[in-house]
Design a protein around this motif. Structure first.
Motif, PDB file in Angstrom:
ATOM      1  N   MET A   1       0.995  -1.378  -0.229  1.00 48.26           N
ATOM      2  CA  MET A   1       0.022  -0.090  -0.111  1.00 48.26           C
ATOM      3  C   MET A   1       0.923   1.236   0.130  1.00 48.26           C
ATOM      4  O   MET A   1       1.646   1.530   0.757  1.00 48.26           O
ATOM      5  N   SER A   2       0.788   2.119  -0.974  1.00 47.62           N
ATOM      6  CA  SER A   2       1.378   3.381  -0.964  1.00 47.62           C
ATOM      7  C   SER A   2       1.014   4.331  -0.193  1.00 47.62           C
ATOM      8  O   SER A   2       0.003   4.408   0.535  1.00 47.62           O
ATOM      9  N   LYS A   3       2.049   5.134   0.381  1.00 50.30           N
ATOM     10  CA  LYS A   3       2.077   6.124   1.501  1.00 50.30           C
ATOM     11  C   LYS A   3       1.913   7.401   0.832  1.00 50.30           C
ATOM     12  O   LYS A   3       2.550   7.695  -0.107  1.00 50.30           O
ATOM     13  N   SER A   4       1.304   8.227   1.493  1.00 47.30           N
ATOM     14  CA  SER A   4       1.215   9.730   1.183  1.00 47.30           C
ATOM     15  C   SER A   4       2.649  10.636   1.011  1.00 47.30           C
ATOM     16  O   SER A   4       2.792  11.262   0.014  1.00 47.30           O
ATOM     17  N   TYR A   5       3.501   9.994   1.784  1.00 49.08           N
ATOM     18  CA  TYR A   5       4.742  10.939   2.039  1.00 49.08           C
ATOM     19  C   TYR A   5       5.711   9.742   2.110  1.00 49.08           C
ATOM     20  O   TYR A   5       5.723   8.712   3.010  1.00 49.08           O
ATOM     21  N   LYS A   6       6.969   9.953   1.672  1.00 51.53           N
ATOM     22  CA  LYS A   6       8.051   9.004   1.800  1.00 51.53           C
ATOM     23  C   LYS A   6       9.045   9.396   2.789  1.00 51.53           C
ATOM     24  O   LYS A   6       9.694  10.332   2.746  1.00 51.53           O
ATOM     25  N   ILE A   7       8.823   8.644   3.971  1.00 49.62           N
ATOM     26  CA  ILE A   7       9.891   8.825   5.209  1.00 49.62           C
ATOM     27  C   ILE A   7      10.209   7.485   5.297  1.00 49.62           C
ATOM     28  O   ILE A   7       9.647   6.423   5.765  1.00 49.62           O
ATOM     29  N   PRO A   8      11.510   7.583   5.448  1.00 56.65           N
ATOM     30  CA  PRO A   8      12.305   6.195   5.710  1.00 56.65           C
ATOM     31  C   PRO A   8      12.151   5.807   6.901  1.00 56.65           C
ATOM     32  O   PRO A   8      12.010   6.545   8.107  1.00 56.65           O
ATOM     33  N   LYS A   9      11.963   4.428   7.209  1.00 61.23           N
ATOM     34  CA  LYS A   9      11.793   3.825   8.499  1.00 61.23           C
ATOM     35  C   LYS A   9      13.131   4.170   9.507  1.00 61.23           C
ATOM     36  O   LYS A   9      13.103   4.276  10.379  1.00 61.23           O
ATOM     37  N   GLU A  10      14.351   3.920   8.692  1.00 61.33           N
ATOM     38  CA  GLU A  10      15.390   4.391   9.357  1.00 61.33           C
ATOM     39  C   GLU A  10      15.509   5.691   9.920  1.00 61.33           C
ATOM     40  O   GLU A  10      16.258   5.962  10.938  1.00 61.33           O
ATOM     41  N   LEU A  11      14.975   6.561   9.417  1.00 65.60           N
ATOM     42  CA  LEU A  11      14.842   8.043   9.955  1.00 65.60           C
ATOM     43  C   LEU A  11      13.946   7.965  11.293  1.00 65.60           C
ATOM     44  O   LEU A  11      14.502   8.617  12.378  1.00 65.60           O
ATOM     45  N   VAL A  12      13.057   7.051  11.479  1.00 61.74           N
ATOM     46  CA  VAL A  12      12.313   6.995  12.619  1.00 61.74           C
ATOM     47  C   VAL A  12      13.157   6.350  13.701  1.00 61.74           C
ATOM     48  O   VAL A  12      13.226   6.710  15.004  1.00 61.74           O
ATOM     49  N   VAL A  13      13.901   5.429  13.293  1.00 61.94           N
ATOM     50  CA  VAL A  13      14.837   4.764  14.357  1.00 61.94           C
ATOM     51  C   VAL A  13      15.990   5.702  14.885  1.00 61.94           C
ATOM     52  O   VAL A  13      16.063   5.830  15.950  1.00 61.94           O
ATOM     53  N   LYS A  14      16.410   6.297  13.879  1.00 61.41           N
ATOM     54  CA  LYS A  14      17.535   7.145  14.333  1.00 61.41           C
ATOM     55  C   LYS A  14      16.949   8.443  15.190  1.00 61.41           C
ATOM     56  O   LYS A  14      17.285   8.827  16.216  1.00 61.41           O
TER      57      LYS A  14
ATOM     58  N   ILE B   1       4.363   5.097  14.596  1.00 58.59           N
ATOM     59  CA  ILE B   1       4.784   6.830  14.363  1.00 58.59           C
ATOM     60  C   ILE B   1       4.796   6.706  12.893  1.00 58.59           C
ATOM     61  O   ILE B   1       4.613   7.572  12.092  1.00 58.59           O
ATOM     62  N   TRP B   2       5.739   6.015  12.252  1.00 56.62           N
ATOM     63  CA  TRP B   2       6.053   5.845  10.741  1.00 56.62           C
ATOM     64  C   TRP B   2       4.918   5.584   9.978  1.00 56.62           C
ATOM     65  O   TRP B   2       4.700   6.344   9.066  1.00 56.62           O
ATOM     66  N   ASN B   3       4.095   4.930  10.480  1.00 60.52           N
ATOM     67  CA  ASN B   3       2.763   4.647   9.415  1.00 60.52           C
ATOM     68  C   ASN B   3       1.838   5.751   9.342  1.00 60.52           C
ATOM     69  O   ASN B   3       1.468   6.308   8.479  1.00 60.52           O
ATOM     70  N   ARG B   4       1.555   6.342  10.621  1.00 57.10           N
ATOM     71  CA  ARG B   4       0.864   7.658  10.863  1.00 57.10           C
ATOM     72  C   ARG B   4       1.477   8.693  10.230  1.00 57.10           C
ATOM     73  O   ARG B   4       0.667   9.641   9.337  1.00 57.10           O
ATOM     74  N   MET B   5       2.651   8.930  10.212  1.00 55.54           N
ATOM     75  CA  MET B   5       3.576   9.960   9.579  1.00 55.54           C
ATOM     76  C   MET B   5       3.405  10.353   8.013  1.00 55.54           C
ATOM     77  O   MET B   5       3.291  10.745   7.306  1.00 55.54           O
ATOM     78  N   SER B   6       3.703   8.893   7.744  1.00 58.49           N
ATOM     79  CA  SER B   6       3.704   8.502   6.108  1.00 58.49           C
ATOM     80  C   SER B   6       2.436   8.610   5.593  1.00 58.49           C
ATOM     81  O   SER B   6       2.447   9.186   4.326  1.00 58.49           O
ATOM     82  N   SER B   7       1.470   8.240   6.202  1.00 59.31           N
ATOM     83  CA  SER B   7       0.047   8.380   5.606  1.00 59.31           C
ATOM     84  C   SER B   7      -0.658   9.830   5.870  1.00 59.31           C
ATOM     85  O   SER B   7      -1.632  10.160   5.485  1.00 59.31           O
ATOM     86  N   GLY B   8       0.132  10.778   6.638  1.00 60.45           N
ATOM     87  CA  GLY B   8      -0.502  11.988   6.951  1.00 60.45           C
ATOM     88  C   GLY B   8      -1.552  12.149   7.995  1.00 60.45           C
ATOM     89  O   GLY B   8      -2.047  13.070   8.240  1.00 60.45           O
ATOM     90  N   SER B   9      -1.557  10.878   8.934  1.00 61.26           N
ATOM     91  CA  SER B   9      -2.755  10.917   9.786  1.00 61.26           C
ATOM     92  C   SER B   9      -2.335  11.241  11.021  1.00 61.26           C
ATOM     93  O   SER B   9      -3.000  10.803  11.991  1.00 61.26           O
TER      94      SER B   9
END
Length: 414
Positions: free
Chosen positions: A1-14, A47-55
């Motif tokens: 499923m495509s996300k509204s925003y491309k935010i790397p998962k590695e960025l959330v871990v960092k 966190i990643w899922n919600r930020m990536s989807s804009g929700s």
């Protein structure tokens, strides 16, 4: 499923690792970092899922009232652990974009910049210029207007998700100590991860660039909401003070009436009378002091910094709060393990200039250790001189036990 925003998962871990390193208390959900880490993978995914989807919508910020060193109280906003991580995600992305534009004389909340650097440049400029305009912005974090701030944000990033979440954080309500929700129409909560960058960005255009454009030859130094402007004459300082008051008012900010003033850098050669001949900046007091010429070894009256009385008072309070006198179940080695990290931080910062003044704090620490020894050992009870000799003997045999003992043996004499 495509996300509204491309935010790397590695960025959330960092971002999580950065937040964990900074520690901090729980927000309104009462979830600590330790609790968050018990289900780490799932929590980070949310966190990643919600930020990536804009929700992703930030929860209310927990407000905490803390005392100011200068008196009065300050309102801090404490986001939840999850929200701190989300803010850190945006900080890691936007900081490299704005940092290259910030000017050299802005020192607060910036990578590779420090308060001691600001102290050093101020020290040198006070030798060169006779007058200083000292200013402090009243309740900066509470009063930054949102519209011009967001205009500045959009100037430095085209990322839709960065802009989206910064807007949401600015509008996120606060929950006061009674649990009531307070809507916010201005400001960015002091205590938020993203707030220092946003405040620096706003002041970059409000003050820094304005000074560069209007007064290119005048030297200044700013650390967050505290700033200094160096002037050649009293007339120049008065004219400049009036101008910056008008500038900040135009930008929706107000200078603190009691902390904004003109100071004369009085020393052995500059003897003009003026009501203000000293100022405090970042825990140091700049004033007339006896100094020693490194080459000739001659003494002269200079205008130089040393740890302020207010900072000394705060350090003494911190030592008292450790309640050493009542902790007789601990050994001296255990007490050293508790105190040394605290003392090392103080020594590295406050003894950089005029070490003699900082020794008052070192001697105070030793007096508290004397009281601890008198409470712990019956043979030393009510015998202060014997307790002092006891500590001096330990210092002679183990000078590395306490960090302040290593720096100056004479500090043991109280």
């Amino acid at each position: 499923m495509s996300k509204s925003y491309k935010i790397p998962k590695e960025l959330v871990v960092k971002a999580y690792k950065c937040v964990k390193a900074n520690a901090g208390s729980a927000g309104i959900d009462k979830q600590s970092l330790e609790d968050f880490g018990k289900n780490l993978e799932n929590n980070l995914y949310k966190i990643w899922n919600r930020m990536s989807s804009g929700s992703y919508f930030p929860p209310p910020v927990k407000s905490v009232v803390i005392p100011k060193k200068t008196g009065g109280e300050r309102m801090l906003g404490i986001p939840t652990v999850s929200d701190r991580i989300a803010q850190m995600v945006v900080k890691l992305e936007i900081e490299p974009k704005v940092e290259p534009y910030f000017l050299m004389d802005s020192y607060g909340y910036r990578p590779n910049k420090s308060a001691l650097q600001a102290i050093e440049v101020t020290r040198q400029r006070c030798w060169q210029y006779d007058w200083v305009v000292e200013y402090d912005i009243k309740n900066l974090f509470d009063n930054i207007p949102h519209d011009p701030l967001m205009k500045a944000v959009r100037k430095h990033t085209e990322s839709k998700w960065e802009i989206l979440y910064i807007e949401r954080w600015l509008k996120a309500p606060m929950q006061d100590t009674k649990g009531q929700t307070i809507e916010r129409k201005s400001g960015t909560p002091q205590g938020g991860v993203i707030s220092p960058i946003l405040s620096n960005l706003y002041l970059h255009y409000t003050f820094d660039k304005w000074m560069q454009r209007k007064y290119p030859t005048i030297k200044w130094c700013r650390y967050a909401d505290d700033g200094l402007i160096h002037c050649k004459s009293k007339q120049e300082a008065e004219k400049l003070l009036k101008a910056i008051k008008e500038r900040f008012a135009k930008c929706g900010l107000e200078l603190h009436p009691e902390k904004t003033r003109i100071v004369h850098c009085k020393d052995g050669r500059r003897k003009q009378e003026h009501e203000n001949t000293s100022f405090d900046f970042l825990g140091y007091t700049f004033r007339t002091r006896w100094c020693c010429n490194r080459n000739t070894k001659e003494m002269f009256l200079g205008f130089s910094p040393a740890v302020s009385r207010r900072a000394q008072k705060a350090m003494r309070l911190k030592i008292r709060q450790l309640r050493l006198r009542n902790r007789t179940g601990l050994s001296l080695e255990m007490i050293a393990k508790i105190m040394n990290p605290i003392l090392l931080g103080w020594i590295n910062y406050y003894s950089k200039y005029n070490k003699t003044e900082f020794r008052k704090v070192s001697k105070y620490v030793n007096r508290r250790l004397v009281l601890w020894a008198m409470s712990k050992y019956k043979r030393l009870s009510k015998k202060r001189r014997k307790a002092l000799n006891f500590l001096c003997e330990i210092c002679n045999n183990s000078p590395n036990l306490f960090i302040h003992w290593q720096r100056s043996m004479e500090c043991v004499i109280v």
